[in-house]
Design a protein around this motif. Sequence first.
Motif, short mmCIF file in Angstrom:
data_model
loop_
_atom_site.label_atom_id
_atom_site.label_comp_id
_atom_site.label_asym_id
_atom_site.label_seq_id
_atom_site.Cartn_x
_atom_site.Cartn_y
_atom_site.Cartn_z
N ARG A 69 35.29 54.38 43.80
CA ARG A 69 36.18 53.62 44.26
C ARG A 69 37.74 53.69 43.81
NH1 ARG A 69 33.13 49.12 47.12
NH2 ARG A 69 31.12 49.16 46.36
N PRO A 70 38.47 53.35 44.49
CA PRO A 70 40.13 53.51 43.66
C PRO A 70 39.74 52.21 42.69
CG PRO A 70 40.02 52.10 45.79
CD PRO A 70 38.89 52.77 45.96
N ARG A 71 40.34 52.73 41.51
CA ARG A 71 40.46 51.84 40.26
C ARG A 71 41.39 50.77 40.57
NH1 ARG A 71 37.86 51.58 35.37
NH2 ARG A 71 37.13 53.69 35.83
N VAL A 72 41.08 49.48 40.52
CA VAL A 72 42.02 48.28 40.74
C VAL A 72 41.84 47.23 39.94
CG1 VAL A 72 42.53 48.90 43.23
CG2 VAL A 72 40.88 47.26 42.62
N GLU A 73 42.79 46.25 39.56
CA GLU A 73 42.57 45.25 38.71
C GLU A 73 41.86 44.13 39.57
OE1 GLU A 73 43.40 45.22 35.62
OE2 GLU A 73 43.93 47.28 35.90
N GLY A 74 41.22 43.13 38.68
CA GLY A 74 40.40 42.01 39.35
C GLY A 74 41.29 41.29 40.22
N ALA A 75 40.91 40.41 40.80
CA ALA A 75 41.60 39.47 41.70
C ALA A 75 42.13 38.65 41.27
CB ALA A 75 40.29 38.71 42.85
N SER A 76 41.97 38.21 40.04
CA SER A 76 42.67 36.99 39.23
C SER A 76 44.01 37.54 38.86
CB SER A 76 41.89 36.75 37.74
OG SER A 76 41.70 38.01 36.94
N GLY A 77 44.32 38.82 38.70
CA GLY A 77 45.48 39.29 38.35
C GLY A 77 45.99 39.04 36.73
N GLY A 78 47.18 39.61 36.29
CA GLY A 78 47.54 39.21 35.20
C GLY A 78 46.64 39.88 34.17
N GLY A 79 46.69 39.35 32.84
CA GLY A 79 46.25 39.96 31.81
C GLY A 79 44.60 39.16 31.61
N ASP A 80 44.31 38.07 32.13
CA ASP A 80 43.15 37.38 31.86
C ASP A 80 41.89 38.15 32.41
OD1 ASP A 80 44.87 35.32 31.01
OD2 ASP A 80 44.81 34.45 32.90
N TRP A 123 31.63 29.69 44.46
CA TRP A 123 31.64 30.90 44.24
C TRP A 123 33.27 31.41 43.67
CZ3 TRP A 123 29.13 28.78 48.39
CH2 TRP A 123 27.72 29.11 48.37
N LYS A 124 33.86 30.49 43.16
CA LYS A 124 35.25 30.86 42.72
C LYS A 124 35.14 31.97 41.65
CE LYS A 124 39.46 28.91 41.35
NZ LYS A 124 40.25 29.53 42.46
N CYS A 125 34.16 31.90 40.72
CA CYS A 125 34.13 33.15 39.65
C CYS A 125 33.62 34.45 40.32
CB CYS A 125 33.06 32.55 38.52
SG CYS A 125 33.60 31.19 37.67
N TYR A 126 32.92 34.20 41.17
CA TYR A 126 32.42 35.46 41.83
C TYR A 126 33.51 36.07 42.49
CZ TYR A 126 30.33 38.05 45.87
OH TYR A 126 30.17 39.13 46.84
N PHE A 127 34.28 35.32 43.20
CA PHE A 127 35.61 35.93 43.88
C PHE A 127 36.61 36.52 42.95
CE2 PHE A 127 34.84 32.77 47.37
CZ PHE A 127 34.00 33.22 48.22
N SER A 128 36.55 35.88 41.91
CA SER A 128 37.37 36.54 40.58
C SER A 128 37.26 38.03 40.31
CB SER A 128 37.38 35.89 39.41
OG SER A 128 36.25 35.87 38.61
N LEU A 129 35.98 38.45 40.47
CA LEU A 129 35.62 39.85 40.13
C LEU A 129 35.92 40.97 41.45
CD1 LEU A 129 34.64 39.05 37.47
CD2 LEU A 129 32.68 40.49 37.91
N TRP A 130 36.37 40.24 42.68
CA TRP A 130 36.64 40.97 43.90
C TRP A 130 37.73 41.80 43.63
CZ3 TRP A 130 36.33 38.32 49.28
CH2 TRP A 130 34.75 38.11 49.62
N PRO A 131 38.17 43.02 43.97
CA PRO A 131 39.38 43.57 44.03
C PRO A 131 40.51 42.79 45.10
CG PRO A 131 38.07 44.67 45.77
CD PRO A 131 37.20 43.85 44.86
N PRO A 132 41.50 42.64 44.35
CA PRO A 132 42.77 42.07 45.40
C PRO A 132 42.44 42.48 46.76
CG PRO A 132 43.64 42.87 43.24
CD PRO A 132 42.32 43.38 43.30
N LEU A 133 42.46 41.68 47.44
CA LEU A 133 42.52 42.05 49.06
C LEU A 133 43.48 43.21 49.49
CD1 LEU A 133 41.14 38.67 50.50
CD2 LEU A 133 39.84 40.61 49.72
N SER A 134 44.71 42.88 49.06
CA SER A 134 45.76 43.71 49.20
C SER A 134 45.60 45.12 49.05
CB SER A 134 47.10 43.05 48.99
OG SER A 134 47.08 43.02 47.32
N SER A 135 44.65 45.31 47.85
CA SER A 135 44.53 46.79 47.33
C SER A 135 43.41 47.80 48.08
CB SER A 135 44.11 46.54 45.71
OG SER A 135 42.83 46.17 45.71
N LEU A 136 42.49 47.17 49.02
CA LEU A 136 41.43 47.83 49.65
C LEU A 136 41.97 49.01 50.44
CD1 LEU A 136 39.76 44.62 51.31
CD2 LEU A 136 39.28 45.62 49.35
#
Length: 450
Positions: A7-18, A115-128
């Motif tokens: 899959r394309p390597r993208v940052e987690g949905a939380s963004g930033g460095g967290d 499911w907020k913590c679950y969504f945090s591991l989703w890729p940013p939706l804009s990166s799909l």
Amino acid sequence: MATAAKRPRVEGASGGGDDPLPAFLDWCRRVGLELSPKVSVSREGTVSGYGMVALEDVQRGELLFVVPRAVLLSQETTGIRSLLEKEHRALQSQSGWVPLLLALLYEYLAEDSPWKCYFSLWPPLSSLQHPMFWSEEERSQLLQGTGVPEAVERDLANISHEYGTIVLPFLEAHPDIFPLQAQSLELYRQLVAMVMAYSFQEPLEEEEDEKEPNPPMMVPAADILNHVADHNANLEYSPEYLRMVATQPIHKGQEIFNTYGQMANWQLLHMYGFAEPYPGNTDDTADIQMATVRAAALQGATTEAERRLICERWDFLCQLEMVGEEGAFVIGREEVLTEEELSATLKVLCMPAKDFRELKEQDGWEEDDGEDSLTLTNKTIPKLKASWKTLLLNSTLLTLQAYATDFKSEQELLCNKAARAQLSWREEQALQVRYGQKQILHQLLELTSS
């Protein structure tokens, strides 16, 4: 093991460095989603993004993790399940996905979603990276002839229709539940892509074959696993839990892979946003459009009478439901997957006129006498009748003409590491799809030329 798909390597949905992973793992513990001590969710040692890696040797049949059904995100578990059930008739659609998509829309935008913590591991939706998010020009240039642009155009039309006629009226009718930002066709498309790529559909039991398919659902932890055709884990279903189990020994340090099913590379790119590098996808296929075989047959006709007879034969095949205007013959690496349909088509289009008249007069399609009942595999295709092979060869040549690029140049590109390194991620995925299909088609050319 086959080369892994990326899959394309993208940052987690939380963004930033967290890093959202510790919070996700803590959530797993709180909700009873139990990971084996022999596995770890990580970005290290995976082919792309988050994945799961073995910390110790794992034996075939060992349990990797358990997901309680209460943890699944579906139309049955969302906070708006009562509303979805009440309005279920109004939410019926061709896809059958609307209730899950509305559940995702609600939970994804809710600050206090379980499911907020679950969504945090989703890729940013804009990166799909699904082709539905490529420009029309990109799809045309990179994927012409593969079948992907046509599939995407159908998807986009269906999504727009579904959103405009079912989803938007529902959102507008419930402003107390859905914020104004939920009224976004682009967000809806992105959630459709997430369902395409990450949802699971529980198979029906054998005695339930006549029932409608189960609706899709999101399965936390299970959707972290990356895919290869030669996978080493599989999801099993039981009344209380879903269990991911090792299907073969996994050595310490190896990534754990699920499978999304027997899917060709064009299907993987269309639905999941990536392709397996050649030759890793043993399930890869190439399509020859049924209409292309008809065109090849008409191309060989020399008189108007011959053309009329071919059209008559084609209409007969349509009546037998062997062919259709939108259908395709599916060719695998070792065999023809639509063997019955292609055999019948070659037989009817190539048989002598007298035999065709007799066939039409018969009461239904009789069992073949064995003369032409060879299975269509790499070993048997060269043994087909000359007329069958000629029609199949000409159909293959017409199919190859649909691509914008030639086979030889792509062969050279695949072997040129420096040139490959200059490709964008989308160009690389499209190359893998095109090359895999053309490899199968050129193999078929060789088989029908012998």
